[in-house]
Design an enzyme around this catalytic site. Structure first.
Site, PDB file in Angstrom:
ATOM      1  N   GLY A  17      -8.761  -6.244  14.678  1.00 58.88           N
ATOM      2  CA  GLY A  17      -9.348  -7.338  15.447  1.00 58.88           C
ATOM      3  C   GLY A  17     -10.113  -6.780  16.643  1.00 58.88           C
TER       4      GLY A  17
ATOM      5  NE  ARG B  94      -2.481  -1.865   3.143  1.00 61.48           N
ATOM      6  CZ  ARG B  94      -2.957  -2.065   4.379  1.00 61.48           C
ATOM      7  NH1 ARG B  94      -3.999  -1.378   4.810  1.00 61.48           N
ATOM      8  NH2 ARG B  94      -2.394  -2.949   5.176  1.00 61.48           N
TER       9      ARG B  94
HETATM   10  C1  UD1 Z   1      -3.280  -7.834  13.168  1.00 67.76           C
HETATM   11  C2  UD1 Z   1      -4.159  -8.562  14.173  1.00 67.76           C
HETATM   12  C3  UD1 Z   1      -5.349  -7.681  14.523  1.00 67.76           C
HETATM   13  C4  UD1 Z   1      -4.881  -6.329  15.034  1.00 67.76           C
HETATM   14  C5  UD1 Z   1      -3.950  -5.681  14.033  1.00 67.76           C
HETATM   15  C6  UD1 Z   1      -3.342  -4.436  14.626  1.00 67.76           C
HETATM   16  C7  UD1 Z   1      -3.891 -10.915  13.686  1.00 67.76           C
HETATM   17  C8  UD1 Z   1      -4.477 -12.108  13.077  1.00 67.76           C
HETATM   18  N1  UD1 Z   1      -4.592  -9.806  13.618  1.00 67.76           N
HETATM   19  O1  UD1 Z   1      -4.053  -7.618  11.997  1.00 67.76           O
HETATM   20  O2  UD1 Z   1      -6.132  -8.315  15.516  1.00 67.76           O
HETATM   21  O3  UD1 Z   1      -5.993  -5.488  15.261  1.00 67.76           O
HETATM   22  O4  UD1 Z   1      -2.871  -6.582  13.712  1.00 67.76           O
HETATM   23  O5  UD1 Z   1      -2.578  -3.787  13.670  1.00 67.76           O
HETATM   24  O6  UD1 Z   1      -2.811 -10.988  14.240  1.00 67.76           O
HETATM   25  N2  UD1 Z   1       3.231  -9.883   9.385  1.00 67.76           N
HETATM   26  C9  UD1 Z   1       4.257 -10.751   9.137  1.00 67.76           C
HETATM   27  N3  UD1 Z   1       3.944 -11.974   8.597  1.00 67.76           N
HETATM   28  C10 UD1 Z   1       2.680 -12.359   8.313  1.00 67.76           C
HETATM   29  C11 UD1 Z   1       1.634 -11.445   8.576  1.00 67.76           C
HETATM   30  C12 UD1 Z   1       1.936 -10.220   9.118  1.00 67.76           C
HETATM   31  O7  UD1 Z   1       5.410 -10.452   9.377  1.00 67.76           O
HETATM   32  O8  UD1 Z   1       2.501 -13.483   7.836  1.00 67.76           O
HETATM   33  C13 UD1 Z   1       3.528  -8.571   9.967  1.00 67.76           C
HETATM   34  C14 UD1 Z   1       3.200  -7.423   9.046  1.00 67.76           C
HETATM   35  O9  UD1 Z   1       4.314  -7.068   8.260  1.00 67.76           O
HETATM   36  C15 UD1 Z   1       2.815  -6.332  10.014  1.00 67.76           C
HETATM   37  C16 UD1 Z   1       2.239  -7.086  11.214  1.00 67.76           C
HETATM   38  O10 UD1 Z   1       2.716  -8.417  11.109  1.00 67.76           O
HETATM   39  O11 UD1 Z   1       3.944  -5.621  10.478  1.00 67.76           O
HETATM   40  C17 UD1 Z   1       0.712  -7.070  11.249  1.00 67.76           C
HETATM   41  O12 UD1 Z   1       0.216  -7.582  10.060  1.00 67.76           O
HETATM   42  P1  UD1 Z   1      -1.076  -6.957   9.389  1.00 67.76           P
HETATM   43  O13 UD1 Z   1      -1.431  -7.775   8.209  1.00 67.76           O
HETATM   44  O14 UD1 Z   1      -0.902  -5.501   9.249  1.00 67.76           O
HETATM   45  O15 UD1 Z   1      -2.150  -7.162  10.559  1.00 67.76           O
HETATM   46  P2  UD1 Z   1      -3.492  -7.968  10.525  1.00 67.76           P
HETATM   47  O16 UD1 Z   1      -3.185  -9.412  10.442  1.00 67.76           O
HETATM   48  O17 UD1 Z   1      -4.381  -7.370   9.528  1.00 67.76           O
END
Ligand code: UD1
Ligand code: CA
Length: 434
Positions: A146, A17
């Site tokens: 979440g 994004r």
């Molecule tokens: C996650 C939470 C959600 C919370 C939100 C806050 C989960 C399932 N959900 O949302 O409850 O409100 O964060 O911001 O955990 N990342 C990785 N590897 C992955 C996925 C993500 O390194 O496989 C990292 C991303 O780069 C990012 C962070 O984890 O820095 C959060 O990932 P993102 O996809 O933004 O969060 P959500 O899963 O949507």
């Protein structure tokens, strides 16, 4: 706190994004990178272990972090998550190098740079003997986050991702911020039993909460007092918002320490800058990370101090002066239209208007060394490498050729500059420098 601390920083996401090609977590932020700023905050907690989970452009991110943070932590480890399959999958990868670790595991995001050590310390303290503590918030707009599920007694019983919410659950205003403190021993089996049974087909870290509750755990939550701390960066617009907050924090700290920043709204100072008390920073000045400015100095207006510049007490750089890896001795002055690159300027030396240290020959950078009380006439170009001895002087408009060594007390002039005579020092004439 007696329990050992490990930090897992999640930074494997794609960051699509931002619309830019560089990895999101390497976007610049007040002299740091985004992920570097997130790590700088946890450094204050002195964690025994730090694990950064990467995948997207892993080599570039790892190389940058190794360059910037080699000395910050006792142990900094990188793991490749493989194709990202959710936050649970990411933390599972992060726990691999922590196989034998026992203690607190704090999870942070590499794209949430405003989190503070104080809040994370509170989250740790709150955990007590519970399997986990979590940070929550009540944002104006909870879309995409979440939701925090509570039972009738108000106890925290789970986290539901927006995409998996019933309409009633979607109305919940309390959200998960994504920061947790876990008991390593209880986290391991919970991660192992995660299943991707959800709308996104991902391994959700958040599912461990319900698992812990099923095992009879009561889990504490901490409400974030400052919503800025949990602001993530997904776009360049959010980067600008976060930068403004971080800039304000930096300026406030210097003001609090007795640095007279005349107009904070027109002053840009990176993180990791030291400035002594009674120093005046005039508007339009840009001061880069790693600069060290002493007490009673003057900077600006419109000065640009780049990384590695050091100003001893009472030194001054004025209008339209740029300095890079320059060392100014006590009382040294360069007040107008000057470039000091890779230069050492001695105590009480005076650098005249329009002086240039020509440090770059097109291939290499070279140093210029200017002695104590030297007087560099206006418009002098010092082609590096060059040395100007103590009390020496160049006349206005001198072009000093590379390799020149101007002896102490000598007066040089011309194009190219040549020795004329020994300089008559102001003190010998009984005159005061004004
Ligand atoms: C996650 C939470 C959600 C919370 C939100 C806050 C989960 C399932 N959900 O949302 O409850 O409100 O964060 O911001 O955990 N990342 C990785 N590897 C992955 C996925 C993500 O390194 O496989 C990292 C991303 O780069 C990012 C962070 O984890 O820095 C959060 O990932 P993102 O996809 O933004 O969060 P959500 O899963 O949507
Ligand atoms: Ca996601």
């Amino acid at each position: 706190m007696s329990r050992p601390l490990a930090v897992i920083c999640l930074a494997a996401g794609m960051g699509t994004r931002t619309k830019v090609t560089m990895p999101k977590v390497l976007l610049p932020l007040c002299g740091h990178t985004l992920v570097g700023a997130a790590l700088a905050a946890v450094a204050e907690l002195e964690p025994e272990r730090v694990v950064v989970v990467l995948h997207n452009q892993r080599e570039r991110v790892q190389a940058t972090l190794e360059r910037d943070h080699a000395d910050t932590f006792d142990s900094l480890t990188f793991v490749d998550q493989g194709a990202p399959q959710g936050t649970g999958h990411a933390v599972r990868a992060g726990m691999e190098p922590l196989r034998d670790f026992d203690g607190d595991v704090v999870v942070i995001y590499g794209d949430c740079p405003l989190m503070t050590a104080g809040t994370l310390a509170d989250l740790r303290a709150l955990r007590g003997d519970a399997a986990c503590s979590a940070l929550t918030a009540f944002p104006e707009d909870p879309t995409g986050l979440g939701r925090i599920l509570r039972d009738d007694a108000g106890d925290f019983v789970g986290i539901r991702e927006q995409k998996d919410c019933t309409p009633e659950e979607a109305d919940i205003e309390e959200v998960n911020c994504g920061f947790y403190c876990f008991d390593a021993a209880k986290l391991r089996p919970a991660l192992a039993s995660l299943k991707p049974n959800n709308a996104q087909g991902e391994y959700y870290l958040t599912d461990v909460v319900a698992d812990f509750v099923e095992q009879g755990e009561t889990l504490p939550t901490l409400e974030a007092e400052d919503l800025a701390e949990v602001q993530g960066v997904n776009s360049l617009v959010e980067l600008a918002i976060v930068r403004a907050v971080m800039q304000e924090r930096i300026l406030l700290e210097h003001l609090t320490n007795g640095v007279l920043i005349v107009d904070p709204a027109a002053t840009w100072i990176d993180a990791d800058v030291e400035i002594g008390r009674d120093t005046v920073i005039l508007p339009g000045s840009v001061i880069g990370a790693g600069c060290k400015i002493g007490e009673g100095c003057e900077v600006g207006p419109f000065a640009h101090l780049r990384g590695g510049t050091v100003m001893a007490d009472g030194a001054a750089v004025g209008n339209y002066v740029e300095a890079k890896k320059a060392h100014l001795g006590p009382g040294a002055k360069a007040k107008h239209l000057t470039y000091l690159g890779d230069a050492a300027v001695g105590a009480d030396a005076n650098i005249g208007c329009g002086t240039i240290t020509a440090n770059y020959d097109g291939v290499n950078k070279h140093r210029t060394v200017i002695g104590d009380r030297a007087f560099i006439g206006s418009g002098t170009v010092l082609c590096a490498p060059a040395t100007v001895g103590a009390d020496a002087m160049t006349a206005a408009g001198s072009i000093v050729k590379p390799g020149t060594d101007i002896q102490a007390g000598a007066l040089w002039l011309g194009v190219p500059a040549r020795y004329l005579k020994q300089r008559e020092l102001p003190s010998e004439k009984g005159e005061q420098d004004t």
